[in-house]
Scaffold this motif. Structure first.
Motif, PDB file in Angstrom:
ATOM      1  N   GLN A 215     -23.435 -15.733  38.336  1.00  0.00           N
ATOM      2  CA  GLN A 215     -21.804 -15.706  38.056  1.00  0.00           C
ATOM      3  C   GLN A 215     -21.579 -14.342  37.539  1.00  0.00           C
ATOM      4  OE1 GLN A 215     -20.859 -18.696  35.205  1.00  0.00           O
ATOM      5  NE2 GLN A 215     -21.688 -20.383  36.494  1.00  0.00           N
TER       6      GLN A 215
ATOM      7  N   GLN B 154     -17.139 -19.451  35.583  1.00  0.00           N
ATOM      8  CA  GLN B 154     -16.794 -18.509  34.743  1.00  0.00           C
ATOM      9  C   GLN B 154     -15.174 -18.567  34.247  1.00  0.00           C
ATOM     10  OE1 GLN B 154     -17.474 -14.487  36.388  1.00  0.00           O
ATOM     11  NE2 GLN B 154     -18.953 -14.616  34.873  1.00  0.00           N
TER      12      GLN B 154
ATOM     13  N   THR C 219     -11.514 -22.066  32.471  1.00  0.00           N
ATOM     14  CA  THR C 219     -12.764 -21.852  33.072  1.00  0.00           C
ATOM     15  C   THR C 219     -12.862 -22.922  34.515  1.00  0.00           C
ATOM     16  OG1 THR C 219     -14.031 -21.446  30.722  1.00  0.00           O
ATOM     17  CG2 THR C 219     -15.447 -22.208  32.720  1.00  0.00           C
TER      18      THR C 219
END
Length: 388
Positions: A339, A232, A78
């Motif tokens: 995002q 993300q 991530t």
């Protein structure tokens, strides 16, 4: 208070010394996004300006640079951003330092530096420099970002230090050098640079800054103790494209800085903050607010990061506008909202927010900024810049 920074009346000799500190003459050279991010450190009077007046005033100034060494960071896989405010080069400027990371690996670093210069047609002020924000500038001066004023600043570097590299070229060489390394890797490289910076080009190809160690250390500090904005999960972490830009998303009393990382045509991570002059009794200033950078500004004011002063700024929002969310909570909600979205999707969502911003929470869950459209537009602008 009298300012001594690139200000009207500064002597050529003094300015030459400033530039020599910035470069060689080419002769060898969101804390966790759900918690308070500030780190305020009271500074001693010995670190203040030399005049008795400024020493007395600056002794009361604290520094809020955003350090949060115990911030929670996501596991590898991530992407996330960390941001810190630093003083890598003397006491007359401060820097915004942003790193995008995957685990312990630095994917990208962005640095811009801000200082006051004499107001002339050669320089472009930060956003809102000609508005209410600029009313606090030292008399006859404006606050500028070195990145977008690289040509003007580099001309001074050339005139006063014989530099053949632009400011942008050297800072880009430094940030490019950090890519793919860990903080520990960078510390090993920093140790190879001589105290006088004379061998900088041997370590960081393309950089001629004698203060290269300071800029690299600022990247290390951001990577290990900066505020955190979680992005993300992605399998294309090494292929992200980024941009850091300035804007005026909220009125004329502040300016914003946003960094956006793009995964293809979708946003993978963002980091948003704003800077405003505030009361030093309640707010910590950016680095060097207790030094020459803090001299000459309007009495009773200090330039401060809203995110690094989240508690203090949120208290003002509550007192003056009955806000039910902190500044950080709304900023984080906007960062989370964008995002995985494309520019077109963000613009479509922004179009659903009414002109008064009363329905913001219906569009961007968790945000209560009436100027949410302005923040979304700034992110869109950064995304477009990143994908040029």
């Amino acid at each position: 208070m009298k300012s001594t920074k690139l200000i009207a009346g500064v002597s050529a000799l003094a300015f030459s010394a400033l530039i020599l500190g910035a470069c060689s003459a080419d002769n060898g050279g969101s804390a966790d996004s759900s918690s308070q991010a500030a780190s305020s450190t009271t500074v001693s009077s010995s670190a203040q300006a030399s005049t008795e007046e400024s020493s007395a005033a600056n002794a009361e100034v604290t520094i809020a640079d955003g350090k949060s060494e115990d911030a929670k960071v996501p596991a590898e896989g991530t992407v996330y951003m960390r941001q810190l405010y630093a003083a890598p080069h003397g006491d007359k400027s401060f820097a915004v330092v942003n790193v995008t990371m995957n685990g312990e690996k630095i994917l990208s670093a962005k640095i811009d530096e801000f200082q006051y210069v004499e107001k002339t047609d050669d320089w472009k002020a930060v956003p809102n420099g000609d508005g209410a924000f600029g009313e606090a500038f030292p008399e006859g001066n404006i606050l500028v970002a070195k990145m977008e004023n690289s040509d003007a600043y580099s001309a001074l570097m050339k005139d006063h230090a014989g530099s053949t590299q632009t400011w942008q070229e050297s800072i880009t060489a430094i940030t490019d050098f950090a890519k793919g390394k860990t903080a520990a890797d960078l510390e090993t490289e920093i140790a190879k640079i001589a105290d006088d910076g004379g061998n900088v080009a041997d370590v960081v190809s393309g950089s001629t800054f004698t203060d290269t160690r300071g800029y690299l250390q600022a990247i290390v500090d951001a990577a290990t103790s900066g505020m955190v904005s979680e992005g993300q999960a992605t399998t294309n972490a090494d292929g992200l494209k980024e941009a850091m830009i300035l804007g005026a998303p909220h009125g004329d009393k502040s300016f914003g800085v946003v960094t956006v990382a793009m995964d293809g045509d979708k946003i993978a991570a963002t980091f948003l903050d704003e800077f405003q002059y505030t009361d030093p009794a309640d707010f910590g200033g950016v680095p060097n607010s207790n030094g020459a950078f803090g001299e000459g500004i309007a009495d009773g004011q200090v330039l401060a990061s809203k995110l690094a002063n989240n508690d203090a700024y949120s208290a003002l929002m509550k007192d003056h506008a009955q806000a039910t969310k902190t500044w950080q909570e709304s900023a984080t909600a906007i960062e989370k909202f964008v995002q995985g979205k494309t520019v077109a999707e963000i613009e479509e969502a922004a179009g659903k927010i009414d002109d008064e911003g009363k329905n913001v929470a219906d569009v961007v869950s968790g945000a209560t900024f009436t100027d949410a459209k302005g923040y979304l537009q700034l992110i869109v602008d950064a995304a477009n810049e990143a994908t040029k």
